[in-house]
Design an enzyme around this catalytic site. Sequence first.
Site, PDB file in Angstrom:
ATOM      1  N   SER A 152      10.349  -4.789   0.900  1.00 42.09           N
ATOM      2  CA  SER A 152       9.907  -5.530   0.176  1.00 42.09           C
ATOM      3  C   SER A 152      10.669  -6.399  -0.367  1.00 42.09           C
ATOM      4  O   SER A 152      11.454  -6.025  -1.370  1.00 42.09           O
ATOM      5  CB  SER A 152       8.724  -4.587  -0.401  1.00 42.09           C
ATOM      6  OG  SER A 152       8.101  -5.550  -1.042  1.00 42.09           O
ATOM      7  N   TYR A 167       8.121   2.451  -6.646  1.00 42.98           N
ATOM      8  CA  TYR A 167       7.435   1.060  -5.338  1.00 42.98           C
ATOM      9  C   TYR A 167       9.099   0.199  -5.141  1.00 42.98           C
ATOM     10  O   TYR A 167      10.449   0.629  -3.823  1.00 42.98           O
ATOM     11  CB  TYR A 167       6.728   0.745  -5.098  1.00 42.98           C
ATOM     12  CG  TYR A 167       6.562   0.138  -3.408  1.00 42.98           C
ATOM     13  CD1 TYR A 167       6.014   0.983  -2.618  1.00 42.98           C
ATOM     14  CD2 TYR A 167       6.822  -1.369  -3.709  1.00 42.98           C
ATOM     15  CE1 TYR A 167       5.472   0.012  -1.398  1.00 42.98           C
ATOM     16  CE2 TYR A 167       6.298  -2.781  -2.160  1.00 42.98           C
ATOM     17  CZ  TYR A 167       5.865  -1.191  -1.294  1.00 42.98           C
ATOM     18  OH  TYR A 167       5.902  -2.039  -0.493  1.00 42.98           O
TER      19      TYR A 167
END
Length: 256
Positions: A147, A160
């Site tokens: 990401s 995350y």
Amino acid sequence: MSIFDRFSLKGRVALITGGGRGLGFEIARAFAEAGAHVVVTGRTAATLDGAVTAIASSGGSGQAMAFDIADIEAGRAAVANIRKTCGRLDILVNNVGARDRRPLAAFGDDEILHLIRTDLLSAISLSREAAEIMKAQGHGRLIAITSIVGEMARPGDAIYPAAKQGLTGLMRSMAVEYGAHGVTSNAIAPGMFATETNAALAENPDMLAFARQRVPLQRWGQPQEIAGAALFLASDAASFVNGHVLTVDGGMSVQL
């Protein structure tokens, strides 16, 4: 051989975690269209069966394996099963990513460990098992879906990004360790994608305005727009691409 032939995955076997929906499904569908036999995993058998049916309806070959990616032993067993039943494993896409947007101080240690196990440790284990099969074959493709938040921070979202940045480090390390054996290791870093998980956010007027302001293309990405990047890295067209992070975010990460 034409350049188009180099994008073919005919005869290849691919494992895509979280392949029942969202980005994982679009990647699995693209691989199947390119000729690969795809194995999609996830926790919900009905979702996976629907994905396999959709792939088959387009003439592709696929199968489902339902298990919780946080169960490391189950993941190891799945890779062993693919080797036994398919005789090979050519492509692994570690796509699963659980996210819990809360301030770091709000998490207990067990909650942190579960997220890290789901987002990072499972991928390390699967990559290790798959890489040894690929090493014996003399060919393989390891791909991690990371990401852009691995490089860009926002308040209330620490675990995350930490896991995704860990995946980046894993792919770079495996690129060095397994490259001599014909195995490439790369990552794809998506930006804002309008998947099922993000449906409410993507339809929120404030988030639409945010996308228009922060993304040079002035919109959210559509799930199918990840497929080309994944197919490239999985194919012979990317045979000399190793240890790279391919950003797919509409330019968000380069705009001040």
